[in-house]
Scaffold this active site. Structure first.
Site, mmCIF file in Angstrom:
data_model
loop_
_atom_site.group_PDB
_atom_site.id
_atom_site.type_symbol
_atom_site.label_atom_id
_atom_site.label_comp_id
_atom_site.label_asym_id
_atom_site.label_seq_id
_atom_site.Cartn_x
_atom_site.Cartn_y
_atom_site.Cartn_z
ATOM 1 N N LYS A 1 0.806 -1.214 0.000
ATOM 2 C CA LYS A 1 0.000 0.000 0.000
ATOM 3 C C LYS A 1 0.851 1.282 0.000
ATOM 4 O O LYS A 1 0.349 2.367 -0.288
ATOM 5 C CB LYS A 1 -0.955 -0.019 1.196
ATOM 6 C CG LYS A 1 -2.017 -1.115 1.077
ATOM 7 C CD LYS A 1 -2.652 -1.064 -0.272
ATOM 8 C CE LYS A 1 -3.888 -1.894 -0.533
ATOM 9 N NZ LYS A 1 -4.054 -3.175 0.059
ATOM 10 N N CYS B 1 -14.725 -7.072 1.991
ATOM 11 C CA CYS B 1 -16.029 -7.058 1.316
ATOM 12 C C CYS B 1 -16.098 -8.086 0.204
ATOM 13 O O CYS B 1 -16.946 -7.996 -0.685
ATOM 14 C CB CYS B 1 -16.318 -5.678 0.738
ATOM 15 S SG CYS B 1 -16.615 -4.456 1.986
ATOM 16 N N LYS C 1 -13.440 -9.112 -1.954
ATOM 17 C CA LYS C 1 -12.578 -8.937 -3.126
ATOM 18 C C LYS C 1 -11.713 -10.175 -3.365
ATOM 19 O O LYS C 1 -11.720 -10.743 -4.456
ATOM 20 C CB LYS C 1 -11.709 -7.701 -2.910
ATOM 21 C CG LYS C 1 -10.795 -7.388 -4.050
ATOM 22 C CD LYS C 1 -10.436 -5.920 -4.033
ATOM 23 C CE LYS C 1 -8.988 -5.631 -4.096
ATOM 24 N NZ LYS C 1 -8.378 -5.058 -2.943
HETATM 25 C C1 SPV Z 1 -6.306 -3.955 2.547
HETATM 26 O O1 SPV Z 1 -6.532 -3.626 3.726
HETATM 27 O O2 SPV Z 1 -6.904 -3.451 1.582
HETATM 28 C C2 SPV Z 1 -5.287 -4.984 2.251
HETATM 29 C C3 SPV Z 1 -4.346 -5.358 3.298
HETATM 30 O O3 SPV Z 1 -5.195 -5.411 1.130
HETATM 31 S S1 SPV Z 1 -3.152 -4.123 3.538
HETATM 32 O O4 SPV Z 1 -1.900 -4.591 3.026
HETATM 33 O O5 SPV Z 1 -3.071 -3.893 4.953
HETATM 34 O O6 SPV Z 1 -3.562 -2.935 2.843
HETATM 35 MN MN MN Z 2 -6.198 -4.084 -0.286
#
Ligand code: SPV
Ligand code: MN
Length: 601
Positions: free
Chosen positions: A220, A264, A266
């Site tokens: 992310k 949700c 995915k």
């Molecule tokens: C999300 O929360 O959308 C994920 C896990 O895919 S994370 O790497 O924490 O974002």
């Molecule tokens: Mn994610």
């Protein structure tokens, strides 16, 4: 180390590395060339440093994140922005100079006595128009190890890149550590946890945290840099799966992307039995020769483990039973060295060890809340190749051609189970930009509080929401035929709070959407979009599950929900007026048109 570094003729990289080695002051630096020995060194280091411990199944390890460090920290994740940049009130930001001073202060000598791992990776398949090269500095071998499972290797690419300066940079430190269960080490100074994003220098800093969503650079963190870059260059970075839906007849595969907020459906859609998976979390989309093509930015999964059982999730279950390289985080470890998670098959163990230390049934935290065996956000990290239904085009440098785009959220009473938008503009606005998802009772004390989450990408936007919507609208320009846009909703409930659909009904919705993109089934025009005809679904339920789909179920699931849809439009107009500074006028126009459609029936 010097020889490994000498092969990289890139002064921007060397400057970056030298600067942060000096600041963080590690005792040792390990440069990982992606050779089998170097990859093995990282795996061994994760065990030696007590970041992972071996489990009973060969190749499986467990990792713990500290208490309250088991999810993304939205509050302390901030963009560092120059004084004249404003991304709007929904996007968390602070002054760039103040942020850099603060984080540099936190990082000073933070790696004293530890080893720093230098890792090179590629976002998207290597050597393609989609590729973005990255370098991750981290004092966590677990973060390095996770990267090896999740991303394509990049060292050899860096050796070839010459003076390329567009790479993304990540600096991560776990900070001081304390001991958790099994003697594993977890971040101690959670109150000093920071994830700061510098769009200008393309650096993301992450300190005093271990959870993957806060630390694994290419997940992310890079997504936030990529959204900004994509906007400047005319392509899209999306919080989307990519999957192949298999049509009737031999060999027809139609690729779809799908954006859903966390938890949700995915991942479970992307990995569904009967179809093939390209990716489950992040996609890059580009226009190539009049078509939209997409790649999975990753090659592995960091999936939620809760509830995975052999009856509902056979493919993931198998990957979690077979020997192979899997990191399982924040679950319970039994005396026999087995991982146990909430909702796994069989009886819950009476005791074991988890991120809270020694665990026993009935254990409570200091506020008196029960501690479940595994954390709700416990995850597993593995290569997608561990799944039997991985799509053969996973690593295709040109990606796959996208025929349909799906938006879904957690919605108990408004959207139909599946519906097609009238056209691209209607789809982007009334489906993607209108996504909302409900929190659970546990979070706000009240069930059904809807949270606005355009394209399920709000947490990662590094451009203003208005500009992001414009980018999506403009993306269809110059396409031969834009992909069809659909909404899905797996969470509709009846008046008694019972779900109106079975978990697996999504398999039929996918088949219906596949037929729609080929113009092979008709649909019924409603004020909010096109819905399936009963007869077509009946046939698909029979073909997919050998199940009789009753007309009375169809009537309940696809009923017109007039007050709910009108209320949703009111909510969205209010949000787009009050909480977004630069909403394109067309958003209001389309939402008003839908309102009129509903009122005119
Ligand atoms: C999300 O929360 O959308 C994920 C896990 O895919 S994370 O790497 O924490 O974002
Ligand atoms: Mn994610």
């Amino acid at each position: 180390m010097d020889q490994k570094l000498a092969r990289i003729k890139n002064s921007a990289f060397h400057e970056f590395l030298n600067k942060y080695v000096e600041l963080c002051n590690p005792a040792k630096v390990f440069v990982c060339t992606d050779s089998p020995e170097d990859i093995q060194y990282i795996r061994n280091s994760a065990i030696k440093n007590k970041e992972e411990a071996r489990l009973a199944v060969e190749g499986h390890t467990v990792h713990f994140d500290g208490f309250n460090d088991q999810a993304r920290d939205k509050k302390m994740t901030k963009y560092l922005l120059a004084k004249d940049v404003n991304l709007g009130p929904e996007i968390n930001a602070m002054d760039r100079e103040d942020g850099i001073l603060e984080i540099h202060d936190l990082l000073k000598n933070i790696m004293e006595g530890r080893e720093l791992y230098v890792k090179f990776f590629c976002l998207g398949p290597v050597d393609s128009i989609f590729s973005i090269y990255c370098v991750q500095l981290t004092d966590s071998a677990y973060v390095g190890h996770s990267g090896d499972l999740l991303y394509r290797p990049g060292y050899e690419e860096f050796c070839k890149l010459g003076s390329y300066e567009h790479f993304f940079k990540f600096v991560h430190s776990q900070g001081e550590l304390i001991e958790a269960g099994l003697g594993l080490q977890v971040s101690k100074n959670i109150e000093k946890r920071r994830v700061y994003i510098d769009l200008q220098d393309k650096i993301i800093y992450s300190a005093n945290t271990q959870y993957g969503g806060n630390t694994i650079g290419l997940k992310k963190l890079s997504m936030r840099l990529a959204i900004n870059r994509a906007s400047k260059e005319g392509w899209l970075t999306e919080h989307m799966f990519v999957m192949g839906v298999h049509g009737p007849g031999k060999g027809r595969v139609s690729y779809f992307t799908g954006a859903f907020p966390s938890m949700c459906g995915k991942t479970s859609t992307a990995m569904v039995e009967g179809e093939t998976i390209v990716g489950d979390d992040i996609a890059y989309l580009r226009k190539i020769d009049g078509k939209i093509r997409a790649v999975n930015v990753e090659k592995g999964m960091f999936g939620i483990i809760e509830g995975i059982n052999p009856a509902d999730d056979i493919l993931q279950w198998k990957a979690l039973q077979n020997p192979g390289e899997v990191i399982i985080s924040n679950v319970l470890v039994t005396e026999a060295g087995e991982a146990y998670w909430n909702g796994k098959d069989g009886a819950s163990p009476k005791k074991g060890v988890n991120y809270s230390g020694d665990w026993f049934q009935g254990k409570k935290d200091k506020d008196g809340n029960p501690i479940t065996p595994s954390h709700k956000n416990a995850r597993f990290t593995a290569a997608l190749k561990a799944l039997d239904n991985v799509d053969p085009k996973l690593d295709c440098p040109e990606g796959v051609e996208i025929k349909g785009i799906i938006y879904g959220g957690r919605d108990s009473d408004t959207w139909a189970p599946v519906e097609e938008a009238f056209d691209w503009v209607h789809g982007i606005i009334a489906k993607g930009a209108s996504l909302e998802s409900e929190t659970t009772a546990a979070i706000l004390g009240k069930e059904g509080v809807r949270v606005f989450n355009p394209m399920s990408n709000l947490d990662f936007l590094s451009i203003s929401i208005g500009r992001y919507i414009e980018d999506n609208l403009n993306f269809a320009a110059g396409l031969d035929t834009p992909p069809r846009i659909f909404s899905v909703n797996y969470f509709l409930k009846d008046k008694d709070g019972e779900f109106l659909n079975h978990k697996n009904d999504k398999r039929v919705w996918l088949k219906w959407m596949e037929l729609r993109v080929h113009g092979e089934v008709d649909a019924i025009k409603t004020p909010t979009g096109f819905i399936p005809e009963y007869q077509d679904l009946k046939k698909l339920f029979k073909e997919t599950f050998n199940k009789d789909y009753l007309e009375e179920d169809y009537d309940k699931q696809f009923a017109a929900r007039v007050p709910e849809n009108l209320a949703k439009i009111d909510r969205l107009i209010k949000i787009y007026k009050e909480r977004v500074l630069d909403t394109p006028q067309i958003v209001f126009k389309i939402l008003e048109e839908v309102r009129q459609n509903i009122l005119n029936v």
